[in-house]
Design an enzyme around this catalytic site. Structure first.
Site, short mmCIF file in Angstrom:
data_model
loop_
_atom_site.label_atom_id
_atom_site.label_comp_id
_atom_site.label_asym_id
_atom_site.label_seq_id
_atom_site.Cartn_x
_atom_site.Cartn_y
_atom_site.Cartn_z
N HIS A 1 -6.44 1.73 -3.39
CA HIS A 1 -5.37 1.22 -2.53
C HIS A 1 -4.92 -0.14 -3.02
O HIS A 1 -5.52 -0.73 -3.91
CB HIS A 1 -5.85 1.13 -1.08
CG HIS A 1 -7.00 0.19 -0.88
ND1 HIS A 1 -6.92 -0.90 -0.03
CD2 HIS A 1 -8.25 0.15 -1.41
CE1 HIS A 1 -8.08 -1.55 -0.04
NE2 HIS A 1 -8.89 -0.93 -0.86
N HIS B 1 -2.58 0.96 7.20
CA HIS B 1 -2.86 0.81 5.78
C HIS B 1 -3.16 2.19 5.22
O HIS B 1 -3.69 3.05 5.92
CB HIS B 1 -4.07 -0.12 5.58
CG HIS B 1 -4.37 -0.43 4.15
ND1 HIS B 1 -3.55 -1.24 3.40
CD2 HIS B 1 -5.37 -0.02 3.34
CE1 HIS B 1 -4.06 -1.34 2.18
NE2 HIS B 1 -5.16 -0.60 2.11
N CYS C 1 0.80 -1.22 0.00
CA CYS C 1 0.00 0.00 0.00
C CYS C 1 0.84 1.27 0.00
O CYS C 1 0.54 2.22 -0.72
CB CYS C 1 -0.99 -0.01 1.16
SG CYS C 1 -0.26 -0.05 2.81
#
Length: 155
Positions: free
Chosen positions: A124, A112, A61
């Site tokens: 993402h 994240h 990510c």
């Protein structure tokens, strides 16, 4: 009657004087940048997640946000989600705009990151589905939401 208005107006002016400075303006989202976003998303869509990965063979990510922000805005981000979460400025949820980074706490020591693209959606690199667009109101993401950050363009 005039005396009754003086106290509320005085109080309001004092409160307004103590207000914090407004957040920086959102990054531009011109038609060209939205077209670049669309092209970037289509070229990365479905690329698998790989922790530490930085290529189309697999990407995580934070590396995907490095690629995204560099491609669309020519902005350099640090490599880790932790360091990215300290960049720019905190943005309240109701002021989030296209191009803001959105962060999640997925476990006690895991973070994240994705890019907010408007309409309650973000792009993402998902650990289960690779590069995708997800919804913030998805029960999983809604329960893990942490913060939005607006990255300031270079001066």
């Amino acid at each position: 009657m005039k005396k009754a208005l003086i106290l509320p107006l005085l109080t309001l002016s004092l409160v307004a004087g103590c207000a914090s400075t407004p957040p920086p303006e959102p990054l531009p989202s011109t038609p060209t940048e939205k077209q670049e976003f669309t092209q970037l998303y289509h070229s990365w869509s479905g690329v698998p997640y790989r922790f530490g990965g930085t290529s189309k063979k697999g990407i995580d990510c934070s590396a995907f946000m490095q690629v995204t922000m560099s491609t669309i805005y020519q902005l350099h981000l640090p490599r880790s989600t932790e360091l990215q979460s300290k960049q720019g400025r905190y943005i309240p949820e109701d002021q989030a705009a296209f191009g803001d980074l959105v962060f999640f706490k997925t476990s006690w020591n895991q973070r994240h990151v994705g890019m907010y693209i408007g309409e309650n959606q973000f792009m993402h690199a998902s650990t289960s589905k690779g590069v995708i667009i997800s919804r913030l109101d998805n029960p999983y993401w809604a329960s893990k939401f942490w913060q939005f950050r607006r990255i300031n363009p270079p001066s």
